[in-house]
Design an enzyme around this catalytic site. Structure first.
Site, mmCIF file in Angstrom:
data_model
loop_
_atom_site.group_PDB
_atom_site.id
_atom_site.type_symbol
_atom_site.label_atom_id
_atom_site.label_comp_id
_atom_site.label_asym_id
_atom_site.label_seq_id
_atom_site.Cartn_x
_atom_site.Cartn_y
_atom_site.Cartn_z
ATOM 1 N N GLY A 325 0.784 -1.226 0.000
ATOM 2 C CA GLY A 325 0.000 0.000 0.000
ATOM 3 C C GLY A 325 0.814 1.272 0.000
ATOM 4 O O GLY A 325 0.512 2.220 -0.734
ATOM 5 N N SER A 350 -12.207 7.482 3.724
ATOM 6 C CA SER A 350 -12.024 6.123 4.242
ATOM 7 C C SER A 350 -13.100 5.706 5.229
ATOM 8 O O SER A 350 -13.612 6.530 5.993
ATOM 9 C CB SER A 350 -10.653 6.013 4.931
ATOM 10 O OG SER A 350 -9.604 6.270 4.033
ATOM 11 N N HIS A 437 -3.045 3.918 6.837
ATOM 12 C CA HIS A 437 -2.754 5.237 6.267
ATOM 13 C C HIS A 437 -1.802 6.049 7.145
ATOM 14 O O HIS A 437 -0.890 6.711 6.634
ATOM 15 C CB HIS A 437 -4.059 6.005 6.035
ATOM 16 C CG HIS A 437 -4.861 5.474 4.889
ATOM 17 N ND1 HIS A 437 -4.413 5.510 3.593
ATOM 18 C CD2 HIS A 437 -6.090 4.876 4.854
ATOM 19 C CE1 HIS A 437 -5.318 4.977 2.796
ATOM 20 N NE2 HIS A 437 -6.349 4.584 3.532
#
Length: 498
Positions: A325, A350, A437
């Protein structure tokens, strides 16, 4: 022949006439296996109603199969010999690969229990020599601080490498070997939860895959409506965040104001390992509904200033633990900046998948954080004073009906900010998407009420969504702060803390 072996082989003769008809039927691989099966069922405790469980080594040393075992000892030994033959030092790489291909063909026709037996052999019977490893470790310890330290370290590292690694390499030499191993590990994941004996094989495969699937070997490719239909179908199959409901839906996600990119490996050219869906817009998105609206007009690309990553999906369970990712997002950002120089903001929209379950367990503790005035206001809003966790959670069940000034809505937002900005596990963000993230250097930028009003969104997070901002100038700073336990959060979120 030992006494025990003689008894096991002849015990059937001592059984009452007609006993065989009462023995539970179990599939056998061949007529040769059948006699062993009948004897074992009699000798292993069918009368007791509880089959014995033997270790793999005990089974390899045995003669007869127990009722709960897929392969007889004879076949188990044969499979082990064939696995050992794959890494025989006297054969060439080509011959080793041919032998591995023969095992792959056997595996393709094997039942799940028989595949499990092969996994156990690979996990338990291909370990580093403990005597050599211990001796090398002692030699390395003795050499520390001397000129022989480097050589001793090399010797120690080699002594601790398991033959299992060589076995995996031989399988990978076949044209279909990489796909075979990835699928094997994916299939093995459910068994790992109940059988810890497979951990060695699982960890070894994760290590090997981290090398074989290094981002330096991966190709970033755009997936568009003009891509092969088989590839577009993979998007529908693997989409893990927002289900694709129709061909019109997938066409909307591949429209002119959208981009979809995936990482591909040379040995899996038709399988995206991970893909990301991006919407090009003119402001930070606060709701997923307009982005998924098939009837909406495409955005003018000349006016687009913001790239919203709204879905990132891993496609291969067999590559669990292998991280793509971080590199994918960086490569996509670079690609987008080249194609659209006007883009200034890169952010996500998200889900918060763990929020509801966390709040249901921690609502009482969050209520304790409120001062008396806020508790009274919340109590009046839910219709019960003093307010309890049950009262509050019940009022949260219809979040879309809550007014902007509702104390329940305000409390939900405060709890979400607490969850994302302060709740950690082993010094890492508790929420899995936040962990991903924020670990890549993003920041919790904004909470969005009713960001996902779908049934899935309500079930996960009462409809809340979050923007994670990728500030390209501060990625390293935020990542470093996170390593020291500081979750980067924008003021719009931090002001919601209790």
């Amino acid at each position: 022949m030992t006494q025990d072996s003689w008894i096991n082989r002849n015990v059937v003769r001592l059984l009452p006439r007609g006993f065989k008809q009462n023995v539970p039927s179990t599939p056998v691989s061949s007529a040769q296996d059948a006699p062993d099966l009948i004897v074992v069922k009699a000798a292993s405790g069918v009368f007791k109603g509880r089959p014995q469980v033997r270790s793999t080594r005990e089974r390899l040393q045995g003669t007869l199969r127990q009722s709960n075992e897929a392969l007889s000892p004879r076949v188990l030994r044969r499979i082990l010999q064939e696995l050992q033959a794959v890494i025989d030092g006297r054969v060439s790489e080509v011959e080793g690969g041919r032998r591995a291909a023969a095992l792959m063909a056997w595996y393709a026709g094997a039942t799940p229990p028989r595949r499990l037996d092969m996994w156990l052999l690979m996990s338990e019977m291909f370990v580093a020599d403990p005597v050599k490893a211990q001796a090398a470790q002692a030699q390395f310890a003795a050499a520390l601080g001397t000129p022989d330290e480097a050589a001793a370290e090399v010797h120690y590292r080699r002594a601790t490498v398991s033959p299992r690694r060589r076995l995996l390499q031989r399988f990978s030499a076949d044209a279909a070997g990489i796909r075979f191993l990835v699928n094997l590990r994916a299939e093995m994941q459910s068994a790992l939860k109940s059988d810890k004996r497979l951990q060695a094989l699982d960890v070894e495969m994760e290590y090997m895959f981290s090398t074989w699937f290094d981002v330096g070997f991966l190709e970033l490719r755009r997936i568009s409506w003009d891509s092969p239909a088989s590839l577009v179908e993979k998007l529908i199959k693997y989409e893990a965040v927002h289900d694709i409901k129709s061909w019109a839906d997938v066409k909307n996600r591949l429209d002119s104001d959208r981009r979809c990119y995936g990482f591909f490996h040379p040995r899996l050219p038709d399988e995206p390992l991970i893909f990301v869906e991006v919407a090009l817009v003119d402001a930070l998105a606060d709701c997923i509904t307009p982005l998924l609206d098939e009837s909406a007009d495409a955005v003018d690309l000349n006016a687009a200033t913001t790239a919203i990553f709204y879905s990132i999906s891993n496609t291969q369970d067999g590559l669990r633990g292998v991280s793509f990712g971080d590199s994918l997002i960086k490569r996509v950002v670079e690609t987008l900046k080249t194609e659209f120089p006007r883009l200034k903001t890169f952010a996500t929209l998200s889900p918060i998948p763990g929020f509801r379950s966390w709040l249901q367990k921690n609502a009482a503790a969050q209520l304790e954080r409120l001062d008396a005035s806020a508790r009274e206001e919340l109590g009046r809003a839910v219709g019960f004073e003093p307010v309890t966790a049950a009262h509050f959670l019940a009022a949260c069940e219809t979040p879309l009906a809550l007014k902007p000034t509702s104390a329940v809505r305000s409390m939900l937002m405060r709890c979400a900010a607490q969850y994302l900005g302060r709740e950690t596990l082993h010094d890492k963000p508790l929420d899995p998407v936040a962990r991903f993230h924020l670990g890549n250097g993003a920041r919790v930028e904004r909470l969005n009420w009713a960001g996902d009003p779908s049934g899935k969104g309500l079930k996960q997070s009462y409809g809340l969504m979050v923007n994670y901002l990728y500030d390209l100038q501060r990625l390293d700073k935020y990542r470093e702060g996170l390593a020291h336990g500081r979750i980067p959060v924008a003021s719009a979120v931090s002001t919601l803390y209790f």
